[in-house]
Write a protein that holds these residues in place. Structure first.
Motif, PDB file in Angstrom:
ATOM      1  N   TYR A 166       0.822  -1.214   0.000  1.00  0.00           N
ATOM      2  CA  TYR A 166       0.000   0.000   0.000  1.00  0.00           C
ATOM      3  C   TYR A 166       0.856   1.264   0.000  1.00  0.00           C
ATOM      4  O   TYR A 166       0.512   2.264  -0.624  1.00  0.00           O
ATOM      5  CB  TYR A 166      -0.916   0.002   1.226  1.00  0.00           C
ATOM      6  CG  TYR A 166      -1.729   1.268   1.364  1.00  0.00           C
ATOM      7  CD1 TYR A 166      -2.879   1.460   0.603  1.00  0.00           C
ATOM      8  CD2 TYR A 166      -1.337   2.280   2.240  1.00  0.00           C
ATOM      9  CE1 TYR A 166      -3.620   2.623   0.719  1.00  0.00           C
ATOM     10  CE2 TYR A 166      -2.083   3.442   2.367  1.00  0.00           C
ATOM     11  CZ  TYR A 166      -3.218   3.616   1.605  1.00  0.00           C
ATOM     12  OH  TYR A 166      -3.948   4.775   1.712  1.00  0.00           O
ATOM     13  N   TRP A 167       1.983   1.231   0.686  1.00  0.00           N
ATOM     14  CA  TRP A 167       2.780   2.445   0.861  1.00  0.00           C
ATOM     15  C   TRP A 167       3.726   2.712  -0.294  1.00  0.00           C
ATOM     16  O   TRP A 167       4.333   3.793  -0.348  1.00  0.00           O
ATOM     17  CB  TRP A 167       3.577   2.339   2.168  1.00  0.00           C
ATOM     18  CG  TRP A 167       2.687   2.072   3.330  1.00  0.00           C
ATOM     19  CD1 TRP A 167       2.548   0.900   4.017  1.00  0.00           C
ATOM     20  CD2 TRP A 167       1.750   2.987   3.924  1.00  0.00           C
ATOM     21  NE1 TRP A 167       1.596   1.023   4.997  1.00  0.00           N
ATOM     22  CE2 TRP A 167       1.085   2.298   4.968  1.00  0.00           C
ATOM     23  CE3 TRP A 167       1.406   4.319   3.680  1.00  0.00           C
ATOM     24  CZ2 TRP A 167       0.115   2.888   5.753  1.00  0.00           C
ATOM     25  CZ3 TRP A 167       0.433   4.909   4.464  1.00  0.00           C
ATOM     26  CH2 TRP A 167      -0.201   4.205   5.488  1.00  0.00           C
ATOM     27  N   THR A 168       3.882   1.755  -1.202  1.00  0.00           N
ATOM     28  CA  THR A 168       4.868   1.927  -2.278  1.00  0.00           C
ATOM     29  C   THR A 168       4.306   1.684  -3.670  1.00  0.00           C
ATOM     30  O   THR A 168       5.011   1.925  -4.645  1.00  0.00           O
ATOM     31  CB  THR A 168       6.052   0.966  -2.064  1.00  0.00           C
ATOM     32  OG1 THR A 168       5.572  -0.393  -2.006  1.00  0.00           O
ATOM     33  CG2 THR A 168       6.785   1.295  -0.777  1.00  0.00           C
ATOM     34  N   PHE A 328      -1.280   2.400   9.914  1.00  0.00           N
ATOM     35  CA  PHE A 328      -1.685   3.726   9.457  1.00  0.00           C
ATOM     36  C   PHE A 328      -1.736   4.729  10.607  1.00  0.00           C
ATOM     37  O   PHE A 328      -2.244   5.840  10.439  1.00  0.00           O
ATOM     38  CB  PHE A 328      -3.059   3.657   8.773  1.00  0.00           C
ATOM     39  CG  PHE A 328      -4.100   2.884   9.540  1.00  0.00           C
ATOM     40  CD1 PHE A 328      -4.778   3.446  10.598  1.00  0.00           C
ATOM     41  CD2 PHE A 328      -4.395   1.563   9.187  1.00  0.00           C
ATOM     42  CE1 PHE A 328      -5.724   2.725  11.305  1.00  0.00           C
ATOM     43  CE2 PHE A 328      -5.348   0.837   9.890  1.00  0.00           C
ATOM     44  CZ  PHE A 328      -6.009   1.422  10.949  1.00  0.00           C
ATOM     45  N   ASN A 364       8.576   5.365   6.336  1.00  0.00           N
ATOM     46  CA  ASN A 364       8.225   4.812   5.027  1.00  0.00           C
ATOM     47  C   ASN A 364       6.762   4.407   4.936  1.00  0.00           C
ATOM     48  O   ASN A 364       6.201   4.320   3.848  1.00  0.00           O
ATOM     49  CB  ASN A 364       9.115   3.603   4.709  1.00  0.00           C
ATOM     50  CG  ASN A 364      10.553   4.009   4.456  1.00  0.00           C
ATOM     51  OD1 ASN A 364      10.831   5.145   4.080  1.00  0.00           O
ATOM     52  ND2 ASN A 364      11.484   3.085   4.668  1.00  0.00           N
ATOM     53  N   ALA A 365       6.143   4.136   6.095  1.00  0.00           N
ATOM     54  CA  ALA A 365       4.733   3.761   6.103  1.00  0.00           C
ATOM     55  C   ALA A 365       3.830   4.994   6.194  1.00  0.00           C
ATOM     56  O   ALA A 365       2.629   4.856   6.382  1.00  0.00           O
ATOM     57  CB  ALA A 365       4.438   2.821   7.275  1.00  0.00           C
ATOM     58  N   GLY A 366       4.410   6.180   6.047  1.00  0.00           N
ATOM     59  CA  GLY A 366       3.607   7.389   6.124  1.00  0.00           C
ATOM     60  C   GLY A 366       3.831   8.331   4.971  1.00  0.00           C
ATOM     61  O   GLY A 366       3.466   9.516   5.047  1.00  0.00           O
ATOM     62  N   LYS A 368       2.443   8.678   2.104  1.00  0.00           N
ATOM     63  CA  LYS A 368       1.264   9.278   1.486  1.00  0.00           C
ATOM     64  C   LYS A 368       0.737  10.439   2.313  1.00  0.00           C
ATOM     65  O   LYS A 368       0.186  11.403   1.778  1.00  0.00           O
ATOM     66  CB  LYS A 368       0.171   8.222   1.299  1.00  0.00           C
ATOM     67  CG  LYS A 368       0.523   7.160   0.275  1.00  0.00           C
ATOM     68  CD  LYS A 368      -0.641   6.225   0.030  1.00  0.00           C
ATOM     69  CE  LYS A 368      -0.296   5.208  -1.033  1.00  0.00           C
ATOM     70  NZ  LYS A 368      -1.429   4.318  -1.353  1.00  0.00           N
ATOM     71  N   ASP A 402       4.173  10.082  -4.630  1.00  0.00           N
ATOM     72  CA  ASP A 402       3.305   9.094  -3.962  1.00  0.00           C
ATOM     73  C   ASP A 402       1.876   9.613  -4.025  1.00  0.00           C
ATOM     74  O   ASP A 402       1.463  10.416  -3.183  1.00  0.00           O
ATOM     75  CB  ASP A 402       3.729   8.893  -2.503  1.00  0.00           C
ATOM     76  CG  ASP A 402       5.147   8.375  -2.374  1.00  0.00           C
ATOM     77  OD1 ASP A 402       5.371   7.192  -2.666  1.00  0.00           O
ATOM     78  OD2 ASP A 402       6.027   9.175  -1.984  1.00  0.00           O
ATOM     79  N   TYR A 404      -1.959  10.326  -3.695  1.00  0.00           N
ATOM     80  CA  TYR A 404      -2.887  10.153  -2.577  1.00  0.00           C
ATOM     81  C   TYR A 404      -4.063  11.092  -2.824  1.00  0.00           C
ATOM     82  O   TYR A 404      -3.922  12.315  -2.762  1.00  0.00           O
ATOM     83  CB  TYR A 404      -2.181  10.495  -1.266  1.00  0.00           C
ATOM     84  CG  TYR A 404      -2.896  10.087  -0.006  1.00  0.00           C
ATOM     85  CD1 TYR A 404      -3.481   8.829   0.125  1.00  0.00           C
ATOM     86  CD2 TYR A 404      -2.966  10.950   1.086  1.00  0.00           C
ATOM     87  CE1 TYR A 404      -4.109   8.444   1.298  1.00  0.00           C
ATOM     88  CE2 TYR A 404      -3.584  10.576   2.272  1.00  0.00           C
ATOM     89  CZ  TYR A 404      -4.162   9.319   2.370  1.00  0.00           C
ATOM     90  OH  TYR A 404      -4.784   8.939   3.533  1.00  0.00           O
TER      91      TYR A 404
END
Length: 444
Positions: A166-168, A328, A364-366, A368, A402, A404
């Motif tokens: 989802y993050w990439t 998230f 990296n998980a943020g 967006k 990225d 969004y």
């Protein structure tokens, strides 16, 4: 105050808000369409549009056809058809078309050159995709009751991989894959029994939640997201998973919240918080208070918004390991919500401090969320045109890297702080180029 004669038309309001249009802007677009068609301007004004949305008036047919053209959606999707008009819809033919399209997607003897992604895109374009899941759930043949053993771990492993992607990954292809995997889970769950059924239900809930998040936050498809959330919530009941149920209900609250409908958002938050009393990680309770804070901020209730931020900060310090799917939200994301709450109360100095911390804490998980935080920083520095423009330009750069959908909506919401300046014109050009470039991408 005028008496409400019709149900509020939230669908029409949502489509207008999704485009960032004011009542005046959509009124001018209708007038332009009428002029182009050689029709007489009958005195339509912004207040008339507002009354359509709150249920004080019903749009005349001469306006309805232009709303359909302007918004690019059928009248039924815009809430423009009366119950009597909806009653003439040929339901049997519609269901037959759903089945035909689904067979094209899943049939083993597909010799027409259709691939899974193409059919899913066709269903999205036809506004049919949200209805496929409940249609299949009524079909006994969908159970795949062929005696094969269901392996929940294999299904869950794919869910985990899609969640990490989802993050990439570009949102549209991942959405199509996640949606297809959710459909597979529905069929597998119908055939599962015993402990494997509970485990599979949990994995299905995670898959449907991911699909809904992609539909709503990334692709701006609230109707599809709502249906996927329904599937996820049903699966959490089957699994008895209170943590996932709280997460799904919290996400569901974003739909009315973004539509500035706190009356329907608040009960969802309350229901989600009830689940947190059943051994759920304090981190989930903290996130729910952040969601509640955004609901109140969007409703203009600044004091309530900041109170929920305080409760979120108190909860985040609690013990307990959060579930793996809670990728998230973290302490950095709390700063982002806190900054938004401060903006709602007019405290731009506090907002700037919180948002700067949020930006620093994004991992990296943020990635967006970066475009949203940058756009909010532009609001915090709205009195400094150069600095606000710099943050908006950084937000657009982040969207290029990225994508969004929620980030683009936030940029458009903040854009008016630049007024008619050269900075504003530059941002308009960049947003137009960004959206045009995405429209030209295959599968966008």
């Amino acid at each position: 105050m005028a008496e409400r004669r019709y149900p509020p038309n939230r669908r029409l309001a949502w489509e207008r808000l999704q485009r960032g249009w004011s009542y005046e802007e959509i009124t001018e677009r209708i007038r332009s369409e009428m002029s182009r068609a050689g029709e007489t301007d009958t005195g339509l004004n912004a207040n008339t549009v507002r009354r359509w949305e709150i249920g004080e008036r019903w749009p005349d047919p001469r306006y309805r056809k232009h709303l359909v053209a302007i918004l690019g959606k059928p009248a039924s999707d815009l809430g423009l058809l009366t119950p009597d008009e909806l009653a003439v819809r040929p339901e049997a033919e519609t269901l037959h078309e759903f089945r035909r399209l689904w067979d094209m997607l899943t049939g083993d003897d597909n010799g027409n050159g259709w691939d899974r992604a193409s059919v899913l895109r066709a269903l999205v374009g036809a506004s049919m995709l949200p209805l496929v899941a409940p249609l299949l759930s009524l079909d006994p043949d969908a159970a795949h009751a062929d005696g094969k053993t269901v392996d929940p771990d294999s299904y869950r492993q794919i869910v985990r991989c899609q969640r990490e992607l989802y993050w990439t990954s570009p949102p549209r292809p991942l959405y199509e894959a996640a949606y297809a995997h959710t459909q597979l889970g529905i069929g597998l769950l119908r055939a599962a029994t015993g402990t494997s059924r509970n485990s599979l239900a949990t994995a299905l809930a995670e898959s449907a939640l991911l699909t809904a998040r992609l539909a709503f936050f990334d692709l701006s498809q609230p109707a599809i997201a709502e249906r996927c959330y329904d599937v996820a919530l049903t699966a959490t009941r089957e699994a008895g998973d209170h943590a996932l149920a709280a997460a799904v209900l919290g996400h569901m609250a974003f739909i009315p919240a973004f539509g500035h409908d706190p009356v329907n958002a608040r009960p969802l938050i309350d229901a989600a918080l009830q689940h947190t009393w059943h051994g759920v990680s304090p981190m989930i309770r903290s996130w729910l208070h952040c969601v509640a804070s955004e609901v109140e901020a969007r409703a203009g209730a600044a004091a309530a918004s900041r109170r929920h931020i305080d409760l979120a900060a108190d909860s985040i310090t609690g013990d307990g390991t959060p579930p793996a799917w809670l990728d998230f939200y973290d302490a950095g994301r709390l700063h982002s919500f806190a900054g938004y709450a401060a903006l709602a109360s007019g405290d731009q100095i506090a907002a700037a401090v919180q948002l700067a911390q949020a930006l620093t804490g994004l991992n990296n998980a943020g990635v967006k969320q970066r475009s949203v935080v940058l756009a909010d920083l532009a609001t915090a520095y709205s009195s400094d045109g150069d600095r606000a423009a710099d943050y908006l330009n950084q937000a657009i750069d982040a969207l290029r890297a990225d994508w969004y959908g929620t980030g683009l909506d936030r940029v458009r919401t903040v854009r008016p702080v630049l007024g008619d300046s050269r900075h504003g014109a530059q941002i308009d050009e960049r947003v137009a180029a960004l959206t045009a470039g995405r429209a030209a991408l295959p599968g966008s």
